[in-house]
Design a protein around this motif. Structure first.
Motif, PDB file in Angstrom:
ATOM      1  N   SER A  66      20.597 -12.146 -10.964  1.00  0.00           N
ATOM      2  CA  SER A  66      21.340 -12.832 -10.037  1.00  0.00           C
ATOM      3  C   SER A  66      20.280 -13.729  -9.157  1.00  0.00           C
ATOM      4  O   SER A  66      19.050 -13.448  -8.922  1.00  0.00           O
ATOM      5  N   SER A  67      20.595 -14.896  -8.758  1.00  0.00           N
ATOM      6  CA  SER A  67      20.082 -15.636  -7.754  1.00  0.00           C
ATOM      7  C   SER A  67      20.666 -15.850  -6.561  1.00  0.00           C
ATOM      8  O   SER A  67      20.220 -16.479  -5.658  1.00  0.00           O
ATOM      9  N   ASP A  68      21.822 -15.067  -6.463  1.00  0.00           N
ATOM     10  CA  ASP A  68      22.681 -15.080  -5.440  1.00  0.00           C
ATOM     11  C   ASP A  68      22.151 -14.479  -4.249  1.00  0.00           C
ATOM     12  O   ASP A  68      21.866 -13.243  -4.287  1.00  0.00           O
ATOM     13  N   THR A  69      22.113 -15.101  -2.911  1.00  0.00           N
ATOM     14  CA  THR A  69      21.444 -14.569  -1.821  1.00  0.00           C
ATOM     15  C   THR A  69      22.006 -13.288  -1.266  1.00  0.00           C
ATOM     16  O   THR A  69      21.341 -12.227  -1.069  1.00  0.00           O
ATOM     17  N   GLU A  70      23.239 -13.277  -1.293  1.00  0.00           N
ATOM     18  CA  GLU A  70      23.643 -11.983  -0.602  1.00  0.00           C
ATOM     19  C   GLU A  70      23.878 -10.805  -1.651  1.00  0.00           C
ATOM     20  O   GLU A  70      23.630  -9.740  -1.189  1.00  0.00           O
ATOM     21  N   GLU A  71      24.057 -11.368  -3.045  1.00  0.00           N
ATOM     22  CA  GLU A  71      23.964 -10.114  -3.836  1.00  0.00           C
ATOM     23  C   GLU A  71      22.567  -9.654  -3.867  1.00  0.00           C
ATOM     24  O   GLU A  71      22.353  -8.234  -3.991  1.00  0.00           O
ATOM     25  N   ILE A  72      21.567 -10.461  -3.808  1.00  0.00           N
ATOM     26  CA  ILE A  72      19.988  -9.841  -3.687  1.00  0.00           C
ATOM     27  C   ILE A  72      19.983  -8.962  -2.346  1.00  0.00           C
ATOM     28  O   ILE A  72      19.382  -7.828  -2.466  1.00  0.00           O
ATOM     29  N   LYS A  73      20.400  -9.619  -1.385  1.00  0.00           N
ATOM     30  CA  LYS A  73      20.064  -8.697  -0.133  1.00  0.00           C
ATOM     31  C   LYS A  73      20.816  -7.537   0.053  1.00  0.00           C
ATOM     32  O   LYS A  73      20.365  -6.368   0.612  1.00  0.00           O
ATOM     33  N   SER A  74      21.919  -7.270  -1.004  1.00  0.00           N
ATOM     34  CA  SER A  74      22.974  -6.221  -1.086  1.00  0.00           C
ATOM     35  C   SER A  74      22.245  -5.004  -2.038  1.00  0.00           C
ATOM     36  O   SER A  74      22.901  -4.000  -2.080  1.00  0.00           O
ATOM     37  N   ALA A  75      21.238  -5.246  -2.562  1.00  0.00           N
ATOM     38  CA  ALA A  75      20.781  -4.623  -3.786  1.00  0.00           C
ATOM     39  C   ALA A  75      19.895  -3.449  -3.070  1.00  0.00           C
ATOM     40  O   ALA A  75      19.329  -3.499  -2.009  1.00  0.00           O
ATOM     41  N   ASP A  76      19.836  -2.228  -3.782  1.00  0.00           N
ATOM     42  CA  ASP A  76      19.333  -0.696  -3.467  1.00  0.00           C
ATOM     43  C   ASP A  76      17.896  -1.170  -4.034  1.00  0.00           C
ATOM     44  O   ASP A  76      16.924  -0.464  -3.139  1.00  0.00           O
ATOM     45  N   LYS A  77      17.442  -1.863  -5.002  1.00  0.00           N
ATOM     46  CA  LYS A  77      16.206  -2.101  -5.697  1.00  0.00           C
ATOM     47  C   LYS A  77      16.137  -3.453  -6.391  1.00  0.00           C
ATOM     48  O   LYS A  77      17.290  -3.671  -6.904  1.00  0.00           O
ATOM     49  N   LEU A  78      14.953  -4.001  -6.219  1.00  0.00           N
ATOM     50  CA  LEU A  78      15.033  -5.449  -6.456  1.00  0.00           C
ATOM     51  C   LEU A  78      13.841  -5.562  -7.619  1.00  0.00           C
ATOM     52  O   LEU A  78      12.710  -4.849  -7.200  1.00  0.00           O
ATOM     53  N   ILE A  79      13.953  -6.247  -8.802  1.00  0.00           N
ATOM     54  CA  ILE A  79      12.637  -6.722  -9.431  1.00  0.00           C
ATOM     55  C   ILE A  79      12.570  -8.021  -9.362  1.00  0.00           C
ATOM     56  O   ILE A  79      13.530  -8.973  -9.658  1.00  0.00           O
ATOM     57  N   PHE A  80      11.265  -8.392  -9.255  1.00  0.00           N
ATOM     58  CA  PHE A  80      10.849  -9.882  -9.270  1.00  0.00           C
ATOM     59  C   PHE A  80      10.088 -10.256 -10.494  1.00  0.00           C
ATOM     60  O   PHE A  80       9.010 -10.198 -10.172  1.00  0.00           O
ATOM     61  N   PRO A  81      10.590 -10.548 -11.509  1.00  0.00           N
ATOM     62  CA  PRO A  81       9.745 -10.649 -12.766  1.00  0.00           C
ATOM     63  C   PRO A  81       9.004 -12.050 -12.694  1.00  0.00           C
ATOM     64  O   PRO A  81       9.097 -12.944 -11.619  1.00  0.00           O
ATOM     65  N   GLY A  82       8.236 -12.302 -13.647  1.00  0.00           N
ATOM     66  CA  GLY A  82       7.500 -13.609 -13.728  1.00  0.00           C
ATOM     67  C   GLY A  82       6.870 -13.949 -14.994  1.00  0.00           C
ATOM     68  O   GLY A  82       6.003 -12.861 -15.417  1.00  0.00           O
ATOM     69  N   VAL A 107      13.762 -16.064   1.333  1.00  0.00           N
ATOM     70  CA  VAL A 107      14.534 -14.971   1.326  1.00  0.00           C
ATOM     71  C   VAL A 107      13.765 -13.682   0.843  1.00  0.00           C
ATOM     72  O   VAL A 107      13.896 -12.469   1.433  1.00  0.00           O
ATOM     73  N   ILE A 108      13.004 -13.992  -0.040  1.00  0.00           N
ATOM     74  CA  ILE A 108      12.045 -12.643  -0.549  1.00  0.00           C
ATOM     75  C   ILE A 108      11.158 -11.880   0.465  1.00  0.00           C
ATOM     76  O   ILE A 108      11.364 -11.046   0.448  1.00  0.00           O
ATOM     77  N   PRO A 109      10.420 -12.721   1.308  1.00  0.00           N
ATOM     78  CA  PRO A 109       9.576 -12.061   2.201  1.00  0.00           C
ATOM     79  C   PRO A 109      10.264 -11.120   3.097  1.00  0.00           C
ATOM     80  O   PRO A 109       9.721 -10.510   4.115  1.00  0.00           O
ATOM     81  N   THR A 110      11.581 -11.411   3.287  1.00  0.00           N
ATOM     82  CA  THR A 110      12.368 -10.928   4.417  1.00  0.00           C
ATOM     83  C   THR A 110      12.993  -9.705   4.075  1.00  0.00           C
ATOM     84  O   THR A 110      13.906  -9.003   4.717  1.00  0.00           O
ATOM     85  N   LEU A 111      13.170  -9.333   2.710  1.00  0.00           N
ATOM     86  CA  LEU A 111      14.041  -8.201   2.144  1.00  0.00           C
ATOM     87  C   LEU A 111      13.561  -6.829   2.564  1.00  0.00           C
ATOM     88  O   LEU A 111      12.097  -6.487   2.958  1.00  0.00           O
ATOM     89  N   LYS A 112      14.322  -5.963   2.803  1.00  0.00           N
ATOM     90  CA  LYS A 112      14.078  -4.624   3.480  1.00  0.00           C
ATOM     91  C   LYS A 112      14.076  -3.550   2.408  1.00  0.00           C
ATOM     92  O   LYS A 112      13.522  -2.348   2.759  1.00  0.00           O
ATOM     93  N   GLN A 113      14.616  -3.700   1.266  1.00  0.00           N
ATOM     94  CA  GLN A 113      14.625  -2.765   0.363  1.00  0.00           C
ATOM     95  C   GLN A 113      13.489  -2.763  -0.645  1.00  0.00           C
ATOM     96  O   GLN A 113      12.663  -3.652  -0.747  1.00  0.00           O
ATOM     97  N   PRO A 114      13.291  -1.644  -1.517  1.00  0.00           N
ATOM     98  CA  PRO A 114      12.102  -1.876  -2.606  1.00  0.00           C
ATOM     99  C   PRO A 114      12.192  -3.003  -3.329  1.00  0.00           C
ATOM    100  O   PRO A 114      13.264  -3.195  -4.035  1.00  0.00           O
TER     101      PRO A 114
END
Length: 200
Positions: free
Chosen positions: A30-46, A65-72
């Motif tokens: 997903s690239s959706d900001t709200e979906e990203i913010k609501s995740a339990d875990k996030l993977i940022f590939p590249g 958005v990414i620097p403000t994330l609170k979850q792992p």
């Protein structure tokens, strides 16, 4: 558990999804900001070139958005590099989460470094069950300089950061999804991370 892979047009997405599925979980892209913010875990590939990848992040607002994330959050390969302050590739300013620079390997070395190499000086629960000197799979021409946030190192002409951590942000230069049993264990350790939902 809601696992989201951040979609910004750069990444080896399918192999990461398959690796997570082998561990018994499902991940969504997903690239959706709200979906990203609501995740339990996030993977940022590249996988790709730093300046082009940052342009993609900026075009969607994910750079804010990414620097403000609170979850792992786990950055993989270029994802980890983009979380640093600066990258020589394309003279690119990164997200500034990690206070480290990304520089190119010496021209006398064969680049990109492709294949298996050792990780050592392991300093995080991310490496629970992983032995010092374990082999992981890498493909890269640029590396993160060692810094206070380094939690694993690798040597290729120079000693460099192969994993990094600050608060809820983690990064690995190697590809855990391609690193056999050790890589799957590291991914599993990340998915089991529990920590306060704050950034110091």
């Amino acid at each position: 558990m809601k696992i989201v892979i951040i979609d910004y047009g750069a990444g080896n997405i399918q192999s990461i999804k398959f690796a997570i599925k082998r561990l018994g979980y499902e991940a969504i892209l997903s690239s959706d900001t709200e979906e990203i913010k609501s995740a339990d875990k996030l993977i940022f590939p590249g996988v790709g070139e730093a300046s082009s990848a940052m342009k993609m992040l900026k075009s969607t607002g994910l750079d804010k958005v990414i620097p403000t994330l609170k979850q792992p959050v786990l950055g993989i390969c270029l994802g980890m590099q983009l979380m640093c302050t600066y990258c020589e590739e394309g003279d690119t300013d990164g997200l500034g989460i990690f206070h480290a620079d990304v520089v190119k390997f010496d021209n006398q070395l064969k680049v990109p470094q492709i294949g298996w190499n050792k990780i050592y000086d392991l300093k995080s629960d991310l490496f629970t069950g992983i032995s010092e000197g374990e082999f992981v799979y890498l493909v890269h021409s640029f590396y993160v300089k060692e810094c206070a946030e380094t939690i694993a190192s690798t040597e290729y002409g120079v000693e460099y950061t192969s994993a990094i951590q600050k608060d809820n942000f983690y990064g690995v230069q190697f590809h855990p999804e391609k690193s056999s049993d050790a890589g799957e264990r590291i991914l599993e350790n990340f998915l089991k991370v529990t920590q306060p939902n704050t950034i110091k």
